[in-house]
Design an enzyme around this catalytic site. Structure first.
Site, short mmCIF file in Angstrom:
data_model
loop_
_atom_site.label_atom_id
_atom_site.label_comp_id
_atom_site.label_asym_id
_atom_site.label_seq_id
_atom_site.Cartn_x
_atom_site.Cartn_y
_atom_site.Cartn_z
N SER A 142 0.85 -1.20 0.00
CA SER A 142 0.00 0.00 0.00
C SER A 142 0.88 1.24 0.00
O SER A 142 1.98 1.23 0.56
CB SER A 142 -0.91 0.02 1.23
OG SER A 142 -1.56 1.27 1.35
N TYR A 155 -1.94 -1.21 10.46
CA TYR A 155 -2.15 -1.50 9.03
C TYR A 155 -0.95 -1.01 8.22
O TYR A 155 -0.42 -1.74 7.36
CB TYR A 155 -3.42 -0.82 8.55
CG TYR A 155 -3.66 -0.94 7.06
CD1 TYR A 155 -4.15 -2.11 6.51
CD2 TYR A 155 -3.37 0.12 6.21
CE1 TYR A 155 -4.35 -2.23 5.14
CE2 TYR A 155 -3.57 0.01 4.85
CZ TYR A 155 -4.07 -1.16 4.32
OH TYR A 155 -4.27 -1.27 2.96
#
Length: 250
Positions: A142, A155
């Site tokens: 990401s 995350y």
């Protein structure tokens, strides 16, 4: 049809980027296993109706037995595993907040899916890819790993770990011609995100940071995933490609 005769597993493929990747690989001739914990059967039905060679398999990457079952059923169906797209992750379920409010259990759950889940998949397919002397593994990281986005430290850290894992796996798999790369999306307007008006501000903020001033869509990621799985990427391994319209340079 550059992938004709090949077999691919895409985890977290019921919706969003995973679904788009499964569709793109199948359109190029691959037999694709759509693996997810829910929604995968409807996704497979949708693509089968379009004449694509796909099958749904229930799989939870946080469980060793589930991953083993996924790989076993794929080998029984295809007799080979050429491509693995490690897309399954905990993301939309997470609620942003100061890191002091998170618990060790919050971290462990995210890591068990996002990081250890990739380890489980790679370990399970390793004997089959090594025996074949070839393979492609594409991991989903990401853009948050580059930016250190606040509010979701567990995350962000998990997606950073995927980058390091990709490089280590590329080194370990290289002798057997198994190529391992990662794709790092920016904020992507999947069907789920588009259905939530409260997420529009995040999309607008993402566009403001991009050189290409538009939303990112799952097909943007699927095209790069296909490229990394294709013969055209035969001299690329250990790399991370940021697919975010030029929001970060990597």
């Amino acid at each position: 049809m550059k992938l004709k005769g090949q077999c691919a597993i895409v985890t977290g493929a019921a919706t969003g980027i995973g679904f788009a990747a499964a569709k793109r690989l199948a359109e190029e001739g691959a037999s694709v296993v759509i693996a997810d914990i829910k929604g995968h059967e409807a996704a497979a039905t949708d693509l089968t109706a379009k004449g694509l060679d796909v099958v749904a398999v229930t799989a939870d990457v946080s469980r060793d037995d589930s991953v083993s079952g996924l790989v076993k059923s794929t080998m029984e169906r295809c007799g080979r595993i050429d491509i693995v797209v490690n897309n399954a992750a905990m993301a939309s379920q997470l609620k942003p907040g100061p890191f002091e409010q998170k618990t060790a259990e919050d971290w462990l759950r995210v890591y068990d899916v996002n990081v250890v889940g990739i380890f489980r998949m790679c370990r399970a397919v390793s004997p089959h890819m090594r025996a074949a002397g070839s393979g492609r593994i594409i991991n989903l990281s990401s853009g948050t790993a580059f930016k250190g986005t606040p509010g979701l430290m567990q995350y962000v850290a998990s997606k950073g770990a995927i980058i390091s894992m990709t490089r280590a796996l590329a080194s370990e798999f290289a002798p057997d011609n198994i190529l391992v790369n990662a794709v790092a999306p920016g904020f992507t307007l999947s069907e789920n995100a588009a259905a939530k008006p409260e997420l529009r501000p995040y999309s607008e903020m993402a566009i403001a940071t991009r050189l290409i001033k538009r939303d990112a869509y799952p097909i943007d990621l699927a095209n790069v995933i296909y490229f990394l799985a294709s013969p055209d990427a035969g001299f690329i391994t250990g790399q991370v490609i940021a697919v975010d319209g030029g929001s970060v340079f990597h």
